[in-house]
Scaffold this motif. Sequence first.
Motif, PDB file in Angstrom:
ATOM      1  N   ILE A  28       0.738  -1.261  -0.051  1.00 44.57           N
ATOM      2  CA  ILE A  28       0.041  -0.136  -0.004  1.00 44.57           C
ATOM      3  C   ILE A  28       0.916   1.308   0.034  1.00 44.57           C
ATOM      4  CG2 ILE A  28      -1.771   1.193   1.076  1.00 44.57           C
ATOM      5  CD1 ILE A  28      -2.554  -1.590  -0.007  1.00 44.57           C
ATOM      6  N   LEU A  29       0.976   1.875  -1.054  1.00 44.34           N
ATOM      7  CA  LEU A  29       1.668   3.286  -1.274  1.00 44.34           C
ATOM      8  C   LEU A  29       1.082   4.524  -0.658  1.00 44.34           C
ATOM      9  CD1 LEU A  29       2.699   2.450  -4.814  1.00 44.34           C
ATOM     10  CD2 LEU A  29       3.709   1.647  -2.712  1.00 44.34           C
ATOM     11  N   ALA A  30      -0.251   4.507  -0.780  1.00 37.69           N
ATOM     12  CA  ALA A  30      -0.707   5.723  -0.277  1.00 37.69           C
ATOM     13  C   ALA A  30      -2.322   5.331  -0.106  1.00 37.69           C
ATOM     14  CB  ALA A  30      -0.471   6.930  -1.063  1.00 37.69           C
ATOM     15  N   PRO A  64       6.099  -9.949 -12.377  1.00 36.92           N
ATOM     16  CA  PRO A  64       7.022 -10.996 -13.010  1.00 36.92           C
ATOM     17  C   PRO A  64       7.206 -11.184 -14.574  1.00 36.92           C
ATOM     18  CG  PRO A  64       5.944 -12.189 -11.345  1.00 36.92           C
ATOM     19  CD  PRO A  64       5.146 -10.977 -11.857  1.00 36.92           C
ATOM     20  N   PHE A  65       6.299 -10.720 -15.208  1.00 39.20           N
ATOM     21  CA  PHE A  65       5.932 -10.672 -16.727  1.00 39.20           C
ATOM     22  C   PHE A  65       6.657  -9.504 -17.257  1.00 39.20           C
ATOM     23  CE2 PHE A  65       1.708 -13.224 -16.066  1.00 39.20           C
ATOM     24  CZ  PHE A  65       2.485 -14.543 -16.686  1.00 39.20           C
ATOM     25  N   THR A  66       6.228  -8.421 -16.740  1.00 38.27           N
ATOM     26  CA  THR A  66       7.185  -7.217 -17.320  1.00 38.27           C
ATOM     27  C   THR A  66       8.224  -6.501 -16.664  1.00 38.27           C
ATOM     28  OG1 THR A  66       5.852  -5.849 -15.642  1.00 38.27           O
ATOM     29  CG2 THR A  66       4.472  -6.153 -17.814  1.00 38.27           C
ATOM     30  N   LYS A  67       8.409  -7.302 -15.564  1.00 40.00           N
ATOM     31  CA  LYS A  67       9.984  -7.081 -14.700  1.00 40.00           C
ATOM     32  C   LYS A  67      10.094  -5.567 -14.452  1.00 40.00           C
ATOM     33  CE  LYS A  67      11.128 -11.212 -16.322  1.00 40.00           C
ATOM     34  NZ  LYS A  67      11.166 -12.397 -15.103  1.00 40.00           N
ATOM     35  N   ARG A  68       8.874  -5.331 -13.858  1.00 41.11           N
ATOM     36  CA  ARG A  68       8.857  -3.841 -13.078  1.00 41.11           C
ATOM     37  C   ARG A  68       7.930  -3.772 -12.196  1.00 41.11           C
ATOM     38  NH1 ARG A  68       5.623  -0.529 -18.189  1.00 41.11           N
ATOM     39  NH2 ARG A  68       3.536  -1.511 -17.691  1.00 41.11           N
ATOM     40  N   GLN A  69       8.140  -2.652 -11.570  1.00 38.44           N
ATOM     41  CA  GLN A  69       7.001  -2.252 -10.460  1.00 38.44           C
ATOM     42  C   GLN A  69       6.080  -1.672 -10.848  1.00 38.44           C
ATOM     43  OE1 GLN A  69       7.779  -3.547  -7.369  1.00 38.44           O
ATOM     44  NE2 GLN A  69       9.729  -2.822  -6.451  1.00 38.44           N
ATOM     45  N   GLU A  70       4.856  -1.896 -10.375  1.00 43.76           N
ATOM     46  CA  GLU A  70       3.477  -1.611 -11.288  1.00 43.76           C
ATOM     47  C   GLU A  70       2.646  -0.934 -10.201  1.00 43.76           C
ATOM     48  OE1 GLU A  70       3.558  -4.090 -15.417  1.00 43.76           O
ATOM     49  OE2 GLU A  70       2.023  -4.325 -13.863  1.00 43.76           O
ATOM     50  N   ALA A  71       1.709  -0.011 -10.415  1.00 48.63           N
ATOM     51  CA  ALA A  71       0.801   0.678  -9.346  1.00 48.63           C
ATOM     52  C   ALA A  71      -0.506   0.636  -9.984  1.00 48.63           C
ATOM     53  CB  ALA A  71       1.492   1.991  -9.040  1.00 48.63           C
ATOM     54  N   THR A 110       3.667  12.038  -6.254  1.00 48.82           N
ATOM     55  CA  THR A 110       5.013  11.696  -7.088  1.00 48.82           C
ATOM     56  C   THR A 110       5.923  10.896  -6.260  1.00 48.82           C
ATOM     57  OG1 THR A 110       4.736  14.026  -8.108  1.00 48.82           O
ATOM     58  CG2 THR A 110       7.006  13.063  -8.010  1.00 48.82           C
ATOM     59  N   THR A 111       5.962  11.351  -4.955  1.00 47.00           N
ATOM     60  CA  THR A 111       7.048  10.409  -4.101  1.00 47.00           C
ATOM     61  C   THR A 111       6.585   8.941  -4.109  1.00 47.00           C
ATOM     62  OG1 THR A 111       7.128  12.437  -2.670  1.00 47.00           O
ATOM     63  CG2 THR A 111       7.884  10.394  -1.643  1.00 47.00           C
ATOM     64  N   TYR A 112       5.122   8.713  -3.973  1.00 48.21           N
ATOM     65  CA  TYR A 112       4.889   7.347  -3.973  1.00 48.21           C
ATOM     66  C   TYR A 112       5.041   6.591  -5.277  1.00 48.21           C
ATOM     67  CZ  TYR A 112       2.480   9.307  -0.132  1.00 48.21           C
ATOM     68  OH  TYR A 112       2.171   9.906   0.994  1.00 48.21           O
ATOM     69  N   LEU A 113       5.337   7.094  -6.325  1.00 52.15           N
ATOM     70  CA  LEU A 113       5.231   6.617  -7.399  1.00 52.15           C
ATOM     71  C   LEU A 113       6.857   6.484  -8.333  1.00 52.15           C
ATOM     72  CD1 LEU A 113       1.922   7.979  -9.205  1.00 52.15           C
ATOM     73  CD2 LEU A 113       2.517   5.475  -8.587  1.00 52.15           C
ATOM     74  N   GLU A 114       7.889   7.048  -7.353  1.00 50.85           N
ATOM     75  CA  GLU A 114       8.941   7.102  -7.881  1.00 50.85           C
ATOM     76  C   GLU A 114       9.592   5.919  -8.717  1.00 50.85           C
ATOM     77  OE1 GLU A 114      11.325   8.474  -4.747  1.00 50.85           O
ATOM     78  OE2 GLU A 114      10.883  10.688  -5.247  1.00 50.85           O
TER      79      GLU A 114
END
Length: 346
Positions: A28-30, A64-71, A110-114
């Motif tokens: 939970i980012l925000a 794991p599919f895109t190899k990135r952090q997503e929100a 912005t801070t949460y989505l860096e």
Amino acid sequence: MMGELSQRIGKKLEHYGNSIFEHLEWKILAQDVQIDCIRAAHKNAKSSDKKTHGVDILAGYYNPFTKRQEAFIIECKHREWSNFIPSNLSLWVEELCNTIECASTSPALTTYLEEYTLIGGILLYNSSDNIYEMERALKSISQIKVPRRRHPLMIYLADNSRLEKWYSFNAEIAKIKQNSIENSFGIIYPSIGGSTWDRSPVVTPTYLFSDYILASYIKSATNQGVTTKVDIKALFCFEHVTDDSLKYLQDMITNQGITTKVDIKALFCFEHVTDDSLKYLRDMINELQLESRSDRYQEVHFYFYPETEKDIDHIKDSFSKMFAGKDTFKYYLMDNRRLSRIYYES
């Protein structure tokens, strides 16, 4: 993860909120954030200019599919069943899309989505009066109309039916983790070619809305008798004790049958169970070679979500026939709160 979140979500989604994200390994980012509306095209219900958007939950995970952090932005609607109509659904989805558009560049987030890429949203709907009709829900969802966007967004909608499945899924994962050793529980993400697997404790949105979810873990099996006689096996070790020697003893015990590691492949099936769906599961096992990817003793566990009492009888009968002779194949029935309401509401 659910500490301070559960109270907020619980007010909107009642008992679902206490466990809906518990075992998904999302962060939970925000939550409860107001952001400014920066687009003149966004209007409120009275067609006047929109001033702000409310973000109920901003959640992130590793894909794991895109190899990135997503929100994802998660919007919660706790309304009477009479409100679950195409016009309201279209409005709610459009409002969620507008929120996402402004959130992607909002200084407040912005801070949460860096470290995350905001790619979409999830609309959670729970009937506040506990009334729900599957056919009507599907019809209403099929009639949702959303204006075209310049940039595509991933939008999911989870109604009562889906939330109840997630509730049961979470409960099963909790029980499995109690028996899992070495923190080995993970969701299986097959490659396109099927040659390799990625394993991750994270349940991505794609899997959450899928009819089939694959997982694996390792459990220990011990020979526990029901009599009072105890068979003692003693190992006298005169070698200098090191970490390597202790590991050797551990392997020796395992090989002698005192304790055994069992490789479990688990298939969660949320599709209506028919003979054809069972055949599909059988083909899936063969295609993914679930029975031939481990050197350890292994079992394949099936978790079915029955919709009716008749489904339960059908599963018991058809499973035993289709997988006759497969001693390592076992099935379990996930709890459906519509069939066992006392269990869920106690």
